[in-house]
Motif scaffolding. Structure first.
Motif, short mmCIF file in Angstrom:
data_model
loop_
_atom_site.label_atom_id
_atom_site.label_comp_id
_atom_site.label_asym_id
_atom_site.label_seq_id
_atom_site.Cartn_x
_atom_site.Cartn_y
_atom_site.Cartn_z
N ILE A 179 33.76 -52.18 24.30
CA ILE A 179 34.62 -52.83 23.30
C ILE A 179 34.72 -52.03 22.01
O ILE A 179 35.47 -52.39 21.10
N GLY A 180 33.96 -50.92 21.91
CA GLY A 180 34.16 -49.99 20.79
C GLY A 180 33.21 -50.16 19.63
O GLY A 180 33.45 -49.59 18.56
N ILE A 181 32.11 -50.89 19.81
CA ILE A 181 31.12 -50.99 18.72
C ILE A 181 30.37 -49.67 18.61
O ILE A 181 30.00 -49.24 17.52
N THR A 182 30.11 -49.02 19.76
CA THR A 182 29.46 -47.71 19.74
C THR A 182 30.31 -46.71 20.51
O THR A 182 31.23 -47.08 21.24
N ASN A 183 29.97 -45.44 20.37
CA ASN A 183 30.63 -44.37 21.13
C ASN A 183 29.66 -43.71 22.09
O ASN A 183 29.86 -42.57 22.51
N VAL A 184 28.58 -44.41 22.41
CA VAL A 184 27.54 -43.86 23.28
C VAL A 184 27.62 -44.54 24.64
O VAL A 184 27.54 -45.77 24.74
N ASP A 185 27.77 -43.73 25.68
CA ASP A 185 27.83 -44.26 27.04
C ASP A 185 26.40 -44.40 27.57
O ASP A 185 25.75 -43.41 27.90
N PRO A 186 25.89 -45.63 27.67
CA PRO A 186 24.50 -45.81 28.09
C PRO A 186 24.25 -45.46 29.55
O PRO A 186 23.12 -45.16 29.92
N ILE A 187 25.30 -45.48 30.35
CA ILE A 187 25.14 -45.13 31.76
C ILE A 187 24.96 -43.62 31.89
O ILE A 187 24.11 -43.13 32.62
N GLU A 188 25.76 -42.86 31.13
CA GLU A 188 25.63 -41.40 31.13
C GLU A 188 24.23 -40.97 30.70
O GLU A 188 23.64 -40.05 31.26
N LEU A 189 23.68 -41.68 29.71
CA LEU A 189 22.38 -41.28 29.16
C LEU A 189 21.21 -42.04 29.78
O LEU A 189 20.07 -41.84 29.37
N ASP A 190 21.48 -42.91 30.75
CA ASP A 190 20.44 -43.71 31.37
C ASP A 190 19.62 -44.45 30.32
O ASP A 190 18.39 -44.41 30.31
N LEU A 191 20.33 -45.10 29.40
CA LEU A 191 19.64 -45.83 28.34
C LEU A 191 19.02 -47.10 28.89
O LEU A 191 19.65 -47.83 29.66
N TYR A 192 17.83 -47.37 28.46
CA TYR A 192 17.00 -48.45 28.99
C TYR A 192 17.57 -49.80 28.57
O TYR A 192 17.54 -50.16 27.40
N PHE A 193 18.08 -50.56 29.53
CA PHE A 193 18.74 -51.83 29.22
C PHE A 193 17.80 -52.82 28.53
O PHE A 193 18.17 -53.51 27.59
N GLU A 235 38.17 -39.20 18.64
CA GLU A 235 37.41 -40.06 19.55
C GLU A 235 37.25 -39.42 20.93
O GLU A 235 36.54 -39.96 21.78
N ASP A 236 37.91 -38.30 21.14
CA ASP A 236 37.84 -37.64 22.45
C ASP A 236 36.60 -36.76 22.51
O ASP A 236 36.68 -35.52 22.57
N ILE A 237 35.45 -37.40 22.48
CA ILE A 237 34.17 -36.69 22.36
C ILE A 237 33.92 -35.78 23.57
O ILE A 237 33.29 -34.72 23.44
N GLU A 238 34.40 -36.17 24.74
CA GLU A 238 34.14 -35.40 25.96
C GLU A 238 34.67 -33.97 25.83
O GLU A 238 34.05 -33.02 26.31
N VAL A 239 35.83 -33.83 25.19
CA VAL A 239 36.41 -32.49 25.00
C VAL A 239 35.48 -31.66 24.12
O VAL A 239 35.22 -30.48 24.41
N PHE A 240 34.97 -32.26 23.07
CA PHE A 240 34.09 -31.53 22.16
C PHE A 240 32.79 -31.13 22.87
O PHE A 240 32.30 -30.01 22.71
N LYS A 241 32.24 -32.06 23.64
CA LYS A 241 30.97 -31.80 24.33
C LYS A 241 31.07 -30.59 25.27
O LYS A 241 30.09 -29.86 25.46
N ASN A 242 32.23 -30.41 25.86
CA ASN A 242 32.40 -29.38 26.88
C ASN A 242 33.04 -28.10 26.36
O ASN A 242 33.41 -27.22 27.15
N ASP A 243 33.16 -27.99 25.04
CA ASP A 243 33.75 -26.79 24.45
C ASP A 243 32.66 -25.76 24.19
O ASP A 243 31.78 -25.96 23.36
N PRO A 244 32.67 -24.61 24.91
CA PRO A 244 31.61 -23.62 24.74
C PRO A 244 31.55 -23.03 23.33
O PRO A 244 30.48 -22.65 22.86
N ASN A 245 32.70 -22.97 22.66
CA ASN A 245 32.71 -22.44 21.29
C ASN A 245 31.95 -23.35 20.34
O ASN A 245 31.27 -22.89 19.41
N ILE A 246 32.07 -24.65 20.56
CA ILE A 246 31.34 -25.61 19.72
C ILE A 246 29.85 -25.56 20.06
O ILE A 246 29.00 -25.55 19.16
N ASN A 247 29.54 -25.52 21.33
CA ASN A 247 28.13 -25.49 21.73
C ASN A 247 27.43 -24.22 21.26
O ASN A 247 26.22 -24.22 21.02
#
Length: 996
Positions: free
Chosen positions: A325-339, A516-528
């Motif tokens: 619903i947009g309260i956070t920008n963190v995908d807990p499934i991707e990070l295996d965050l402890y429910f 908000e397109d964080i996935e693009v930033f995460k996968n940009d080798p120049n940024i990393n």
């Protein structure tokens, strides 16, 4: 019998806590008493809670005073009466209005007038709920008063403010501090009575034996009062529990939000996403947290409507519902965050959402919350007296000279003098007063939204920004079931927002990616690559030398590594010695085999090392076998959220015994437990780290592709970890130029034109805000200034302000040297004459003076810049009095590992750190003449011998070391290099010598 007791929440008056008051009552066999602090109900909820634990009948109210003049005591009959009291005193405190001599009518309160005040209003008709308090010292006056035949209206009024002479002495010192006067000048009228102590019940009965009616009336009054709240495990949720019409419709809203937006977050959602959503929604509904989610979402809907950037973090970042619903920008499934860290049946408090907004937007968000929700207030907090500050205050109280107080605080033995006899007293009472509440303040971001009116729980005060604030802190609020919404402010988000605005005018044709397109930033080798090399100047959370070093050692090159780094940097992991262990296991896969197999299985993604708060739950539950409820007590105890030390110790014993039963060795068991203890509340929740990493990636994208606009935004938000001069240097390293303020091109803030950054007029330390506004308003309405005379004609500011502009060369577009303009300013603007503030039809032509040609120099400009801006715009390397003693460059250090070098560098920052033997060592950061950064380590023997506190260029000698690819110099010698002196002062010195 005890209707008027004070705690130290009677600020700068009372001398002990509400806990001490209850302990004192228990020692004396007192079973009922009233807490009535002066114009405050701060301690009432805590008093009620602790009285239940002491099996004492608690009564609460307030001692209403104008200054120290006691008017009446209000006692709450019930919760409604407590609300009446809170409403009454808040209305007066908000507008600083004096309380009336006669109390207004109350439906659910008793009002007790002290005998002296009752005598002043004796013509007043005392209502059923009003009484007259008779103190022991006034008993002998009672027979001769008009009240001697009103026995049904009389009660015992024995004020309790002190325990002993030391309390009374501390009280007098507090009163003196409050009045900012000398103890010898403290008026008697400003002090309590020395007899205001808690007397044993037997003694009170003896004193009032001739008036048994007073004993009966007082006892009856106390017994008829009951203000009731439930705490801790018995508490009920006091927050607004219905967002819309009812609970069912609230749940429908939340459910529809999730399923309507699920494909915005997951393009092809797998079954595990739907299963997780169903699981969370069921738990949220069961735990009655639906409205909590909807209120947070409402706040963020408003923020989105205003294009306010925000970051949602906290344990709520472990929630897939919050993510969808947009309260956070963190995908807990991707990070295996402890429910279970997010929400479980053992957790009675709501999930924690910390929502960061730009520091520019937070006030508007707060205003919206107050307008949108009815029962709203800011969370309060108490600023306490601290030992050193009290020493200084008491020094003034006793009239001790400041230099003697300074010497004492520095640890020097104070020589005998007229005032040295007071030092012992000052030290004694500084320890005594240390920790007392000093004044009410506002919590950094807490806002409460309650189901019932705020005054049902507390009175409020009104801080400068005008939002009512409760008189208690978050600890008692949570204990009674009031859970804050954390609405926080930071500058990192402002940098992002401001960069986008700057790009809109400086590069209007450039396409900027959706932030908000964080996935693009995460996968940009120049940024990393920026992460890997530590090239993160100005970037939120990752720009400090410590973080830059850590990322270099970790070879951080992706999102998950950055999430880990954000937590590893915290003291909890470092203190346990696990930071280095994690780095080694990350860099050297063979090292991972050293982890215990069970630990490695539980914490596979962190190589068997505890890095996040959730790891404590995992280890306690899966390694030791504690239940989730017990594991959560352990986690909360780590962060200081479990107040009962015994409860935490029980969990520790259980943890160790369970591990031993499982067959783990005592050595391994103690090693794992020590790692847990080392966290000591410093470890991050993984959701926190992930939220920070998202914001870091947004900033990194802008830093990589729009460095000049980004750095301009950094400047406009006050910089960051480093000083402004360092960010100016970074602009130059990114290919930009930095120009001094200009009256035609500069705004209040910094502005960029192409690749040239013009510093703002607001950067000038002594330039007044209204002078800046006058310049900008005139320029906006009538256009740029054609020359100096045009400026003088159009802008009506004082000559001192114009001189500042001339010295910074803000008129350089005219081609005139600033020294020439200084002469013109003095000739054309007589500082003793007021400029005509009214417009004229025909402006008189300015007289042209024949002024000798004078030329400024780079050195003079640099010194003017240092004085007016705080730094030179010229390189400090070009301002040295002598040539550099070495031309060694930082880029060559890699070829000199384990060899000694000598290098010159501009000091950027230095951090002092105590060693185990409590000596001080330093970590320094410098850049060389090419602008390349290098780091230094100064062990205690060097740190004590060579100071690095001054700005400027140093020559540094030492051995180059390589720690996992991170180079540093172990310093054995360092010296500050002299600058060319200001020639204007040098010439003045020569003139003085000639005159001599």
């Amino acid at each position: 019998m005890y209707l008027n007791c004070h705690s130290y929440y009677s600020l700068r008056y009372g001398t002990f806590s509400e806990s001490t008051l209850l302990e004192l009552a228990k020692e004396n066999g007192i079973t009922q008493l009233a807490l009535t602090d002066i114009n405050s109900t701060s301690a009432c909820l805590s008093f009620i809670k602790q009285a239940q634990e002491h099996n004492i009948h608690s009564v609460v109210g307030v001692d209403v005073r104008n200054g120290v003049d006691q008017l009446y005591i209000l006692i709450a009959k019930n919760n409604e009466g407590f609300s009446e009291i809170n409403t009454f005193i808040s209305e007066h405190l908000h507008i600083k209005k004096l309380f009336p001599d006669v109390a207004p009518k109350f439906e659910n309160c008793y009002c007790i007038y002290p005998f002296e005040k009752a005598m002043e209003i004796k013509s007043h008709t005392f209502s059923e709920y009003e009484f007259i308090g008779i103190s022991i010292k006034n008993l002998n006056r009672l027979p001769f008063s008009p009240f001697n035949k009103m026995m049904d209206k009389l009660v015992i009024h024995q004020t309790v403010s002190f325990r002993n002479q030391s309390d009374y002495n501390a009280h007098r010192l507090l009163r003196t501090i409050d009045l900012n006067t000398l103890l010898s000048k403290l008026p008697l009228s400003e002090q309590g009575d020395k007899t205001d102590v808690l007397l044993a019940p037997e003694l009170v009965k003896v004193k009032y034996q001739e008036y048994p009616e007073l004993l009966f009336n007082t006892d009856k009054l106390l017994k008829s009062c009951k203000v009731n709240f439930y705490f801790d495990e018995h508490r009920v949720n006091q927050n607004q529990i219905i967002y819309g019409e009812d609970k069912d419709s609230d749940y429908t809203i939340l459910e529809e939000l999730c399923y309507n937006k699920i494909k915005e977050r997951y393009k092809n959602p797998k079954m595990e996403v739907y299963e997780r959503v169903e699981k969370e929604l069921a738990a949220i509904k069961q735990m009655d947290f639906v409205s909590y989610f909807l209120i947070n979402n409402d706040i963020l809907d408003y923020a989105r409507s205003k294009d306010y950037p925000y970051i949602g973090r906290g344990s709520g970042a472990n929630s897939v519902v919050a993510y969808i619903i947009g309260i956070t920008n963190v995908d807990p499934i991707e990070l295996d965050l402890y429910f279970e860290r997010f929400i479980n049946v053992y957790r009675s408090s709501p999930p924690d959402f910390d929502i960061d907004f730009s520091w520019k937007d937070r006030d508007d968000i707060t205003d919206y919350i107050f307008r949108r929700f009815k029962n709203t207030a800011l969370m309060g907090t108490y600023v306490t007296f601290q030992y050193r500050a009290v020493i200084r205050e008491l020094g003034k109280v006793f009239g001790v000279p400041k230099f003697e107080v300074d010497s004492f605080l520095k640890g020097y033995k104070v020589k005998k003098s007229a005032s040295s006899a007071y030092i012992q007293l000052i030290e004694k009472y500084a320890h005594y007063i240390h920790g007392f509440p000093n004044y009410l303040s506002v919590h950094s971001g807490g806002i409460i939204i309650t189901q019932k009116p705020i005054y049902y729980y507390t009175s409020t005060f009104l801080p400068p920004k005008g939002f009512q604030t409760v008189q208690f802190d978050m600890n008692i609020a949570e204990e009674v079931g009031i859970f804050k919404f954390d609405i926080l402010a930071q500058r990192g988000l402002s940098k992002i927002k401001d960069t986008l605005e700057i790009l809109a005018y400086n590069q209007p044709e450039t396409d900027v990616l959706d932030m908000e397109d964080i996935e693009v930033f995460k996968n940009d080798p120049n940024i990393n690559k920026l992460l890997n090399t530590g090239d993160c100047m100005g970037v939120f959370y990752v720009e400090s030398p410590a973080m830059r070093t850590l990322m270099t050692k970790l070879q951080t090159n992706d999102y998950l590594n950055l999430v880990a780094a954000s937590s590893i940097i915290r003291p909890g992991v470092s203190n346990g010695g696990m930071k280095n262990e994690y780095i080694l296991r990350h860099r050297i896969p063979e090292k991972r085999k050293e982890a215990h197999p069970v630990m490695l299985e539980i914490l596979e993604d962190t190589y068997g090392v505890m890095v996040y708060q959730e790891d404590v739950l995992k280890v306690a539950h899966k390694f030791a076998g504690l239940s989730l409820a017990e594991a959560d007590i352990l986690r909360r105890g780590m962060g200081g959220k479990v107040k009962s030390k015994g409860q935490f110790e029980q969990i520790e014993k259980k943890f160790i015994s369970y591990c031993l039963k499982k067959g783990y060795s005592e050595t391994l068991t103690n090693e794992v437990w020590n790692q847990i203890k080392a966290f000591a509340g410093y470890a991050f929740a993984k959701g926190h780290s992930a939220s920070y990493a998202v914001e870091s990636y947004q900033s990194l994208y802008l830093k990589k592709y729009f460095p000049l606009e980004f750095m301009t935004a950094v400047l406009n938000n006050g910089g960051g970890f480093y000083n402004i001069e360092t960010y100016i240097h970074e602009i130059k390293m990114q290919g930009g130029t930095v120009e001094a303020p200009c009256i035609n091109k500069s705004d209040h803030g910094n502005k960029i034109y192409g690749e040239a950054v013009f510093l703002g007029l607001g950067m000038l330390k002594s330039l007044e805000f209204r002078a800046i506004q006058s310049i900008l308003n005139e320029r906006d309405v009538y256009g740029k200034f054609s020359g100096f005379d045009d400026f003088v004609d159009r802008v009506k500011i004082g000559i001192e302000q114009i001189i500042i502009l001339i010295r910074i060369d803000a008129f350089r577009f005219t081609g005139a040297d600033k020294h020439t303009l200084l002469w013109e300013a003095h000739l054309k603007l007589d500082k003793n004459k007021t400029q005509n503030p009214y417009p004229v039809l025909f402006k008189p032509k300015q007289i042209t003076y024949d002024i000798p040609e004078i030329k400024s120099t780079t050195v003079i400009d640099a010194y003017d810049q240092i004085e007016l801006l705080g730094f030179p715009l010229h390189s400090r390397f070009n301002l040295l009095a002598a040539p550099l003693p070495t031309d060694f460059k930082a880029k060559d250090m890699v070829a000199y590992v384990n060899r000694k070098i000598t290098i010159c560098g501009k000091l950027v920052t230095a951090k002092g750190t105590p060693t185990k033997d409590k000596r001080l060592m330093h970590f320094g950061t410098f850049y060389d003449s090419e602008g390349v950064f290098f780091d230094t380590v100064h062990f205690p023997n060097i740190a004590e011998k060579f100071s690095i506190s001054s700005e400027g260029i140093y020559v540094v000698r030492g051995k180059v070391v390589d720690d996992l690819g991170c180079l540093a110099i172990i310093v054995d010698y360092i010296q500050h290099l002299e600058m060319i002196p200001d020639p204007r002062f040098e010439d003045a010195d020569k003139s003085v010598k000639l005159m001599d």
